[in-house]
Structures are given as structure tokens and as C-alpha cells.
Design an enzyme around this catalytic site. Sequence first.
Site, PDB file in Angstrom:
ATOM      1  CG  HIS A   1      -1.927   0.827   1.143  1.00 51.34           C
ATOM      2  ND1 HIS A   1      -1.891   2.345   1.624  1.00 51.34           N
ATOM      3  CD2 HIS A   1      -3.374   0.883   0.808  1.00 51.34           C
ATOM      4  CE1 HIS A   1      -2.987   3.038   1.411  1.00 51.34           C
ATOM      5  NE2 HIS A   1      -3.920   2.002   0.972  1.00 51.34           N
TER       6      HIS A   1
ATOM      7  CG  ASP B   1      -7.624  -1.674  -3.043  1.00 52.92           C
ATOM      8  OD1 ASP B   1      -8.755  -1.232  -2.757  1.00 52.92           O
ATOM      9  OD2 ASP B   1      -6.546  -1.037  -2.952  1.00 52.92           O
TER      10      ASP B   1
END
Length: 428
Positions: A307, A364
Site C-alpha cells: 500500500h 483491495d
Amino acid sequence: MSRNATIEIDGKKYEFPIIEGTENELAIDIKTLRSITGGVTTIDPGFKNTGSCESAITFLDGEKGILRYRGYSIEELAEKAEFLEVAYLLIFGELPTAEELTKFHNDIKDQAHVDEDVKKILDGFPKTAHPMGVLSSLTSALVAFNPDSVNVDSEEEMYNAIVRILGKFPVLAAWTYRKHAGLPLDYGDNSLGYVDNFFKMMFKKPAADYESNEIVVSALNKLLILHADHEQNCSTSTVRIVGSSNAGLFVSISAGINALWGPLHGGANQAVIEMLEAIKGDGGDTKKYMAKAKDKEDSFRLMGFGHRVYKNFDPRAKIIKVAADEVLNELGIEDPILDIAKGLEKEALEDPYFVDRKLYPNVDFYSGIIYRALGIPTDMFTPMFALGRLPGWISQWREMRLGKEPIGRPRQIYIGETHRNFIPLKKR
């Protein structure tokens, strides 16, 4: 004791105050830099080192993997709260009492209808239109049906605008999907909870009863909570800067939807499924693609791992991994794409290359898996993200307007041609 930072330019020193947040974050306040230095500015492409505002909504510590809404940990909220409770918390600053939550939900349900003329706008889109484009357009079109500007100094008008968008947005999102799927539009059932009713509006088949699934609703509730706000990201900053011109709530939210649409932001979970489908099309060998991901000379990118902000782990991913496992077990789905996802996850969690670099599956990755398992098409993933992020956008817009923040107007460093004389057309 006040602290200052000193900047020296051409031998001359200038002092600027250092401000400290409640979580000990430090920032140099340079809002007077240009005026006292005679025109000097800073440059920070992407604003990675620049605070655009002071905010009391969300705290994020990427190094420690911390995410809190109004001081409450994301872990506790996802486990114990409903999505509307979190929405109320983000927007108004405190968790609602039972009475406040009931009123909030009832007021939202009272606004959960859309003018019939909106259907005409929806009819104008082809089925092939991307749902995010449709959703953005319909949200912006709400202004035409609610033309009065909101008096931000009136708590009543502010509240009414908030429940209006919270009531209508799920309808628009569900209609966007049903148009895409060729299904008749549905208004849902106000006897259901907010999340359950949205799922019904999405998936109820004509002439068939809708059966609520507690595990599915719980997973969706968690997903929406995890996506509800994430500090000053691209779409949130867009909502604030558009709203800083005194643009209304609906228009500002529409701008946020467009920012979220980008594959580097809200489209990341869609990119995960597209990657998995590409791996399946190439034979489904996960070890081959893990090796490609480790090869710096290979252009392949492993989507859904690591991330930009979280340098340790994504706290949201830990929560949603459990929900993903529950949904897959509950629905008993056999899907080679999901099998590939499980294979990538297992190898990444055991491979020293990924473990040492803290390249863990992020939110995600797991949200894409859940959406696919629920039968939500890939291009609807980002509208689902938008529904979750809606309370965050509202709270950020409200905070910005109530704080009377000045209109956003970044500076630039000009690197073009210096003064040139105009050349007549015949002499060029």
C-alpha cells in the site's frame, strides 16, 4: 512552549511556527511564506509532504498500521458497529445514541426516492457506459432537482442535505447496476437495514422473493465501514477543493466520484480481478507470476499487495480477510479465479521476499474477492467503493465548509518560455 522552524534564503532567515496535532504530528506552518519572502513558494508534486488542512475526522499512521475514525479504531468499528453508525460518527463527530440512530435512518429512508425524471437521464446512457460515469452524472444531476443552495450556517439545512444524499445515492448506485444488467429498476424495501436494502435493490430478480443472507450483509457492512474514510486521499481532497469554491454537496460528491474512478485510486480492486483473469488465461500458474513479481526486469505488477500509505500492514485487510473467508465458505463458490487468488495469498504470506518487504494482501485484494463471490461485476467494484466512501466525503465537505476554509488555489513554478514577441501568421 512554542516551536519554530527557520528557513534561510539568500542569507536571510525566516521563522515559521510549528503546529502539532493531537497525535503528535508536526507541521511547519508556511502560509505566510510567499508574502514575507517576496514571492518564494514551495513545490511538492503530489502533495506527499504538504498538509492541505487541519482535520478532526480520520487519523492514519502508515508506519504503525493504525486507522481511526474520530478516535475509534477501525478494528472495533468494523466488529461492533453498523455502517450508518459509522457514517453518523464521521459526519457529526460522535457515535449516535439509539434514538439518534433511529431518527437518522428514518430520515434517510424518507429521502430514499428519486424524481422519476432521473430515469429519463439514466435511459440516455447505453448499457455499455461505465457505471462510474453514469453514477457521477446522476449524482451531479441531483442538483437540478434540488436547486436551492445549502446554507451551511443552518444546522437544519445542512442535516437535510446530508440525509438526502445518503438516501438517494444507494438508489442511484443500484439503478446504475440494474441498467447495466438489463434489469428493471427497484426501490428496495424500507423495512430492511441500510446495507441489506441496498443489496436487495441491486440483486432482486423480477417476480422472485429476496432472501437476506446475514453473512453477506455482515461482509458488506464491514467493507463499507473500511472504505468510509481514509484521510486526505485523491478523491477526498478533490471533494474539499471543489467544495472550497462554495460548490454544493452533490456537485462536490460528483467530483469525488470522478477522482475515485481512476485505476490508481478506487479502481485498484477492479485491477486485482483483471490481473487474476489474466493469470487464469495464461494457465493459472501462481508460482510463475510470483516469480515475475519478484523480477525487477519484468513489467508485471502484482495488484492488491502492499500500500502507498501503509508501510507495515493494511489494518483493513486483516479485518476483511476474515469476512472474505466467511463469504466463500457460506456461498460454497467454485471459481478458478478465486482459487488463483487464494494461491497468491498463500505464497505471499509465506515467501520471505514478500514478508520481508511487508508486501501483504491489502483491502483491495480482499474486497475484489468478496465482490466477485457475490456476483458483482468487475466494473461495479468502484461504485461499491463510492457508496462506502460517501460518509467520508460528506464529513470532509462539512468540516471544510463549517471551518470557512479559503478556496483551494495551489501555486506553481513556471518552466515555460520567457517573454516572446508575437510573429504574424505570414512570417511563421
